[in-house]
Motif scaffolding. Sequence first.
Motif, short mmCIF file in Angstrom:
data_model
loop_
_atom_site.label_atom_id
_atom_site.label_comp_id
_atom_site.label_asym_id
_atom_site.label_seq_id
_atom_site.Cartn_x
_atom_site.Cartn_y
_atom_site.Cartn_z
N GLN A 80 83.92 85.68 68.96
CA GLN A 80 83.37 86.24 70.21
C GLN A 80 83.59 85.30 71.40
OE1 GLN A 80 81.58 85.42 67.53
NE2 GLN A 80 79.54 84.63 68.03
N ASN A 116 89.24 84.92 76.77
CA ASN A 116 90.41 85.71 77.16
C ASN A 116 90.14 86.60 78.36
OD1 ASN A 116 92.07 84.63 75.20
ND2 ASN A 116 91.73 86.28 73.73
N ASP A 148 87.22 85.89 72.54
CA ASP A 148 87.34 87.14 73.28
C ASP A 148 86.80 86.99 74.71
OD1 ASP A 148 87.87 90.10 73.31
OD2 ASP A 148 85.74 90.12 73.77
N SER A 165 91.81 82.16 66.58
CA SER A 165 92.47 83.21 67.35
C SER A 165 93.61 83.81 66.55
CB SER A 165 93.02 82.63 68.67
OG SER A 165 93.79 83.60 69.35
#
Length: 691
Positions: A356, A362, A359, A455
């Motif tokens: 998480q 990103n 994410d 990742s």
Amino acid sequence: MKPTILILLLCQFICLLQPVQAAKKIKVACVGNSITYGTGIANRDTDSYPAQLQTLLGPQYTVGNFGKPGATLLVHGHRPYIQQEEYQKALHFSADIVIIHLGVNDTDPRNWPNYRDEFVHDYLQLIESFKKVNPQCRILLAYITPIADRHPRFISGTQQWHEEIQEAISVVAQVSQAEVIDFHTPLYPYPILLPDAIHPNEEGAHLLAQTAYSAITGDYGGLHLPMLYTDYMVLQRDTPLRIHGVADASTPVTVRINGQEKTTFTKSNGKWEVLLDPIKAGENYELSVQTPQQSRTFHHVAAGEVWLCSGQSNMQFMLQQAKDAAFEISQAHNPHIRFFHMKGRWETNATAWPAQAIDSINHLFYYQPTIWTECTPNTAATFSAIAYYFGKVLQDSLKVPIGLICNAVGGSTTESWVDRHSLEKHFPAILKDWTQNDFIQEWARKRALLNLQKSTSPFKRHPYEPCYLYEAGILPLQQYPLKGVIWYQGESNAHNMEAHYKLFRLLVNGWRQNWNQLDMPFYFVQLSSLNRPSWPWFRDSQRRLMNEIPHTGMVVSTDKGDSLNVHPTDKRPIGERLARWALNKTYHYTLLPSGPLYRQAVLKGHEVMVEFDYAEGLHTSDEKSLTGFELAEYDGIYFPAQAVIEGDKIRVYSDSIKHPRYIRYGWQPFTHANLVNKDQLPASSFRDKIR
């Protein structure tokens, strides 16, 4: 009942039985190339940007996808759109709204170098052809989507030609009076949404659909303000204040503060701004921003001096970690100092981040949400020690509220704070495969790869990545008015001073352009003393940067270093020395801003006379003989030299060197050089050729 009334009732009954004629749907034609078509998207019928636009607009609209992969706007291009079947279908569609996104393929070397002079003419002709079919249609011209630096032609012309095409589209809009929508800005900070460097994925297509939806409907989600607008905020005093935000198109927005009231209307892109008259220093102002549907009011607003405090771990270093922390924290009661503390959601420690976290990173969600707070022992304890000491001196001297915004990130690289456009234009090599790129310090790359170990994506984003912290930590500030910047960073770039020399210039210039303040003060800390062999060279390069970049100042910190610890704990002198630069250069106080700064070395026979700026009261910090000076006849073969203070100059000589040609001072990673001025401020390391 009269026959006339009976006939009327019968007619009404018959009308009720007949089906209600459906309202005419509004037709939207999406004209473009492969990006409109949906190339690279697995389910383009549902996930291309026109398909997602249809979902957003709803059943009252009919959206047609008339994208043609490879199409050029240029008529003499390698695949002119007007010669394609999709163009004829788009004309036949007779749209009420036409969104045109063409130009990306015109960056091909077969096209733009040869036919750029025809672009504006060809675009105007295309617009006119849609107007002939439906004279009432709305034309929306889209600035072309980004082309990522990974593209093989990026540095051979594509980047420059891309910019030229954007400018040409702006000209077309002015001439044709067409509306402009921006397909570039929403995608630009998210290169991972362009898997092949050109085509947006489903998420990228959604950003385009949302942009088109808002442009068509004027729906921008109501009133939005930059994140820095909270209670207890500090506004920059004595300067026109730009207050801005987003609201639905054509909405009146009224801003009130201290008896001022300014009203404006949002533009078609949802943006609005007002320019407030300068506000005098003070506290407990109330700022309100109001539309007919919404209102935001901010209480306990102050006007004073606002500074951005940024960099890496030594700026992030908390007051509770500093020397004499217990005493300093107990004294930190000052409601006239206010903090906006941007903390990272995840520390860049030696650990693998959870999925998480990756994410969120990103999507540029690195910083935690925060608000302005007053300085109390509790809030000061975890705030930047250097920023706190800096603000404390300013507040004590200026007697006005001080606002400190801190977004420092431990270990962050210089390149992570530089804007993408500057790197693409002036240093594209540092963007290429950044986790394997030698421009980026090996420690930083390895730490980033460790954090991102879980990742599964080939595209890895991290706070140490070039551009990342500019996009995650500078862009969200949205040009909030500042007085200046204090900066402590360089440890993660000391392996390559040549690269840093270019990067630091790009950083300072980029930030100044972002805030539209080309003379914005930028005061930074020179690296301290530490047993790392490259640091003398790096410190000297920082000194030269200060001399070459206007409106900067450099704090010398070598006397407060620790031979084994990259985070020396004595932060108070560093914050106070930064404040000296601000008080002298920004606020025009009569005091020395710095220790002795090398000016030149002049040969006098077999001896050398060294001149300094800020040389009042030269003496040694330990009351011993001067140390740290070296001379050389041949560069690279240095010998220790004797040095004697003579007024505001230093006489340097060596029995080992009969013809001195080079001089250096403090040229050890951890230096014991001891030259100071009357205010006990240390001289900087330097190296130079003797005149």
